[in-house]
Design a protein around this motif. Structure first.
Motif, PDB file in Angstrom:
ATOM      1  N   LEU A 593       4.510  -9.674  -4.195  1.00  0.00           N
ATOM      2  CA  LEU A 593       3.641  -9.306  -3.076  1.00  0.00           C
ATOM      3  C   LEU A 593       4.448  -9.061  -1.806  1.00  0.00           C
ATOM      4  CD1 LEU A 593       0.596 -11.740  -3.504  1.00  0.00           C
ATOM      5  CD2 LEU A 593       0.546  -9.252  -3.655  1.00  0.00           C
ATOM      6  N   SER A 596       5.929  -5.678  -1.741  1.00  0.00           N
ATOM      7  CA  SER A 596       5.005  -4.537  -1.704  1.00  0.00           C
ATOM      8  C   SER A 596       4.166  -4.479  -0.439  1.00  0.00           C
ATOM      9  CB  SER A 596       4.060  -4.589  -2.919  1.00  0.00           C
ATOM     10  OG  SER A 596       3.286  -5.771  -2.903  1.00  0.00           O
ATOM     11  N   MET A 597       4.151  -5.539   0.363  1.00  0.00           N
ATOM     12  CA  MET A 597       3.316  -5.553   1.563  1.00  0.00           C
ATOM     13  C   MET A 597       4.089  -5.022   2.768  1.00  0.00           C
ATOM     14  SD  MET A 597       1.060  -9.027   1.530  1.00  0.00           S
ATOM     15  CE  MET A 597      -0.255  -9.264   0.353  1.00  0.00           C
ATOM     16  N   ILE A 626      -1.944 -11.354  -7.822  1.00  0.00           N
ATOM     17  CA  ILE A 626      -1.617 -10.006  -7.351  1.00  0.00           C
ATOM     18  C   ILE A 626      -2.889  -9.311  -6.836  1.00  0.00           C
ATOM     19  CG2 ILE A 626      -0.869  -7.714  -8.069  1.00  0.00           C
ATOM     20  CD1 ILE A 626       1.415  -9.635  -7.647  1.00  0.00           C
ATOM     21  N   GLY A 629      -3.995 -10.960  -3.547  1.00  0.00           N
ATOM     22  CA  GLY A 629      -3.083 -10.609  -2.465  1.00  0.00           C
ATOM     23  C   GLY A 629      -3.229  -9.147  -2.033  1.00  0.00           C
ATOM     24  N   THR A 630      -3.448  -8.271  -2.989  1.00  0.00           N
ATOM     25  CA  THR A 630      -3.623  -6.851  -2.657  1.00  0.00           C
ATOM     26  C   THR A 630      -4.885  -6.633  -1.831  1.00  0.00           C
ATOM     27  OG1 THR A 630      -2.480  -6.209  -4.691  1.00  0.00           O
ATOM     28  CG2 THR A 630      -3.841  -4.534  -3.623  1.00  0.00           C
ATOM     29  N   SER A 633      -4.178  -7.750   1.647  1.00  0.00           N
ATOM     30  CA  SER A 633      -3.329  -6.773   2.340  1.00  0.00           C
ATOM     31  C   SER A 633      -4.144  -5.604   2.848  1.00  0.00           C
ATOM     32  CB  SER A 633      -2.220  -6.294   1.399  1.00  0.00           C
ATOM     33  OG  SER A 633      -1.477  -5.257   1.992  1.00  0.00           O
TER      34      SER A 633
END
Length: 878
Positions: A593, A596-597, A626, A629-630, A633
């Motif tokens: 995460l 990718s953030m 995931i 968290g996505t 985000s």
């Protein structure tokens, strides 16, 4: 000259032009000659005066000295020199000496003296003393000058006259050829041409130049020719018009005579009939001769009909119209009901009318029969189990049965004569827009029309029902559409069942897609993991690249687990749950995460190392974090914020567990994911776990994230809760049941890989996988043959059935599948051990592999340790 004379004599215009030119030229020549003579005369006078001034200035002193010195010879020379000058005709010198005069003359003393000048003879003794002793007289005659000028002028006039005459004659000839003869041709053309002879050609020019280069005569010629062509076209058009009129009159006569309605033409003022067609003769029984002169109002049984008709038709606003049904009388006295359409026109300055009469007796009977049929139909429609609404051609309701009353909320009494749209209120379920009027659709197509899908009937009380219906035209015996009938039924329950079925089919399609992706992805992962393991074996323990390769292998193995999770979600693979410590899995997901953030989102973690052990599939736990968290985000992508992730052990008592309904009291590990994003609206919060529900724009979500999380948590005997407010962020809590400490944990084996010296045939259509598999087996000590063509591999087995100790084959191959290949091998060598490998196939699993005779079943991507153990175990069973 003779030709010129003939031209002059023949053509008046050139002759007149010649006279005009000569007269004008004579005047101009005479005027110019006079002016020239006058100018020459003035020039001569100027020259004479110049000579006199010359005599006074230069000759007079010499003569004075010669006379004073009495030098006769010199005097004579000087006087003769003066006489030689232009215009001087006489010279005389007079000397006064001793009271006597001495005269010396030269020239003609008798000539006319037009100009005379006398100069004093002065003797100059010194610059101071001067004495006049005589005079010099010079006489000028202009006679010769005048005569010469007149002669010269006459000659110039004559020469100019000759030249002008020649020019005038040339102009006349040119004028004749350029203009006169063409004007004569135009005259002859206009004399010959008439309306009956327009084909006369105007042959003046061989070819006219372009319009921009034409002179006036050429333009006139072109205009006359254009006029001739227009006249020809006009006459042709008139002829065509006359022909068309004759044809139109003939067609009118045919239409008039063949018209099925009775047509009667009559004079409006007298109402006298002037013409009728055959239908009128057949209808009324009068002959055409009897009709002519008969009054039209004698045919209509209506008082004052003729007077009212003349009164109405006199109005400027009167138009052709249909009168109400009238009663007409035939010759034999029979009375019938009929319709009459009246029109008017003007012919030969007289206003006339034409009436079209139609006998509607049969139609009235048919209408009565239709009314009877409609009543019977109404009784039938009221007995139908579906909703039925009948309308007229204008869309107003004529009939509504009991089922339609119940579904719409309108009673028969309230609905009659109401517009269909008021009672039958239908909308599109998805767009919420009102549907098109079905009556208009039926009337437009004049055939049965069904409603579109997703049609919802909104009842009077607001109740919505999904309906299926159709509309059909109602026709009379002649095929005329007189109304529309709508039949509809409530299919709400059926639509819900179909929606569930479509969802099931959709999930099945997702599973099929996941299987195809898994097969290809596992092949690629096999190449990545296999090459990574080979590279790790080739590198020394101290080599710095080993850590990179270990990370690559770990990522490949995690990707393999993700593929298994994808298959698990699509119900194509069983979940592999085991006792795992949750902390490492959560940390791995946090690392992914963080990468990718965006940088403006801060991640804060609280993950204790000794967090509890749960019975779970690590890949699914990884997927839960995931997805959560996505989502967090996305909620903070505009303004940034903080993402908090924590793990802790909690104990739920009886009251707390009731909050989650399906959970039992006991010890749990709580995974908390919270963010400071936009939050969730209360209405949306209720649907966040629905499959395919999403609030994200196209391209940012599929609506599967939280539904997958909910499914994973539920399958792990856990629970999930979401707490959120708009503008204050979201907090998600996930609970997993804890296991006893260290119970069920799989021991970590660090033993060496098993080896061997047997001969193995490896069959796979992927060349890269063949190469990797052969290298792994060869490093374990085996003798390996590879073959990408399964048919050729069968050929090798047939050549020497005892050559190989083991055959490893892929399941999905282009020419023959792995299960069929296994059966063919066992036909050749029944004792041959076979291992089937596959990335994914719906046709094979561990149980099916045993049914086809395979000794073992291995899933791709191949892990070196698992691969080596499987090969050794199969060989050791022999």
């Amino acid at each position: 000259m003779v030709h010129v004379y003939r031209l002059i004599k023949k053509s008046r215009l050139p002759r007149r032009l010649l006279v005009y030119i000569l007269s004008c030229c004579l005047f101009l020549i005479f005027l110019s000659t006079c002016i020239q003579v006058y100018i020459n005369y003035q020039n001569n006078l100027t020259k004479i005066h110049t000579n006199l001034d010359y005599i006074e200035k230069y000759t007079l002193p010499g003569i004075s000295n010669s006379v004073f010195a009495i030098d006769t010879e010199q005097i004579d020379i000087q006087l003769r020199g003066i006489l030689s000058m232009e215009g001087i005709a006489y010279v005389e010198v007079i000397e006064d000496r001793d009271n006597t005069q001495v005269r010396v003359r030269r020239g003609d003393a008798t000539i006319r003296r037009d100009l005379q000048r006398t100069f004093p003879l002065v003797y100059t003794a010194s610059t101071v003393q001067q004495r006049t002793f005589g005079r010099l007289t010079v006489a000028v005659s202009l006679h010769d000058i005048r005569r010469r000028l007149i002669t010269t002028g006459l000659l110039a006039f004559a020469y100019s006259l000759i030249g002008i005459g020649a020019v005038a004659a040339s102009i006349m000839i040119i004028f004749h050829f350029v203009l006169t003869r063409r004007i004569v041709a135009l005259k002859e053309f206009t004399q010959k041409i008439n309306l009956n002879a327009l084909n006369v050609e105007l042959n003046i020019y061989k070819k006219l130049p372009a319009e921009a280069d034409q002179d006036e005569l050429q333009q006139l010629t072109a205009a006359i020719e254009s006029m001739r062509m227009r006249l020809i076209e006009g006459i042709n058009e008139r002829n065509r018009t006359e022909t068309a009129l004759l044809e139109s009159e003939s067609r009118y006569r045919q239409l008039f005579d063949n018209e099925s309605d009775a047509l009667i033409v009559f004079d409006i003022a007298s109402m006298s009939i002037e013409d009728v067609n055959k239908a009128a003769i057949d209808l009324y029984g009068y002959s055409k001769k009897e009709f002519i002169g008969l009054s039209f109002d004698q045919l209509v049984l209506a008082p004052n009909w003729a007077r009212n008709f003349r009164k109405n038709i006199s109005k400027s606003s009167f138009k052709n119209s249909q009168s109400p049904v009238q009663r007409f009388k035939k010759k034999d006295g029979t009375v019938f009901k009929g319709e009459i359409v009246l029109g008017h026109f003007t012919s030969q300055m007289r206003r006339k009318a034409i009436g079209a009469v139609r006998d509607i007796t049969e139609r009235v009977r048919a209408a009565q029969a239709i009314e009877t049929e409609k009543e019977r139909l109404a009784v039938t429609l009221r007995s139908i189990g579906d909703g039925v609404i009948s309308t007229d051609a204008g869309g107003k309701i004529v009939l509504i049965n009991a089922v339609a009353e119940r579904l719409t909320g309108w009673t028969q009494r309230e609905a009659i004569d109401a517009p269909l749209g008021r009672v039958f209120h239908i909308i599109n379920e998805k767009t919420r827009q009102r549907c098109a009027d079905p009556v208009k659709k039926v009337l437009k197509s004049n055939r049965i029309v069904g409603l579109a899908n997703d049609t919802v009937l909104v009842a009077r009380d607001g109740t919505e029902r999904i309906i299926a219906d159709s509309g059909a035209p109602i026709c009379d015996n002649q095929g005329n559409t007189i109304g529309v009938v709508l039949v509809f039924r409530d299919i709400t329950q059926k639509a819900e069942i179909e929606a569930e079925l479509r969802h099931a089919h959709k999930m099945e399609a997702v599973g099929t897609l996941a299987g195809g992706i898994a097969h290809e992805f596992n092949n690629m992962l096999g190449i990545i993991i296999g090459n990574t393991e080979l590279a790790l074996e080739d590198l020394a323990e101290w080599h710095p690249s080993r850590s990179y390769l270990r990370d690559i292998k770990a990522a490949g193995m995690r990707s393999r687990d993700v593929v298994r999770q994808l298959l698990s979600f699509s119900r194509k693979a069983e979940q592999r749950r085991k006792a795992v410590r949750i902390s490492p899995t959560v940390k791995d997901a946090i690392a992914l995460l963080r990468a990718s953030m965006p940088a403006f989102i801060v991640i804060q973690t609280d993950i204790p190392e000794n967090a509890g052990i749960i019975n779970a599939d690590p890949t699914q736990i990884h997927q839960v974090l995931i997805n959560l968290g996505t989502n967090a985000s996305h909620a903070m992508e505009e303004n940034g914020g903080m993402l908090k992730i924590s793990l802790e052990e909690v104990t739920l008592d009886h009251f707390k567990s009731l909050h989650f309904q399906v959970m039992k009291p006991g010890r749990y590990v709580q995974l908390t994911v919270s963010d400071t994003g936009t939050g969730i609206e209360p209405g949306v919060l209720e649907r966040v776990f629905d499959p395919y529900f999403t609030t994200k724009e196209v391209g940012k979500g599929s609506g599967m994230g939280l539904s997958i999380v909910h499914g994973i948590v539920k399958n792990h005997d856990g629970a999930i809760s979401i707490d959120s407010e708009p503008g204050k962020g979201t907090r998600v809590k996930v609970f997993f049941p804890l296991l006893d400490r260290e119970s069920g944990m799989e021991p970590i084996t660090l033993d060496t890989l098993p080896t061997g010296k047997e001969s193995i045939l490896f069959v796979d259509d992927e060349e890269s996988l063949l190469e990797i598999g052969s290298k792994i087996l060869e490093r374990l000590g085996y003798l390996v043959d590879t073959q990408s063509d399964p048919l050729k591999a069968l050929g090798l087995v047939k050549e020497d059935p005892s050559r190989y100790d083991l055959i490893i084959t892929d399941m999905t191959m282009p020419q023959i599948t792995g299960d069929k290949f296994t059966r063919e091998v066992l036909k050749i060598q029944p004792q041959m051990p076979v291992i089937i490998c596959t990335g994914f196939s719906e046709k094979i699993d561990s149980d099916n592999a045993k049914l086809v005779g395979a000794s073992s079943y291995i899933e791709k991507p191949l892990d070196t340790r698992a691969f080596a153990n499987a090969v050794r175990q199969v060989l050791d069973r022999i």
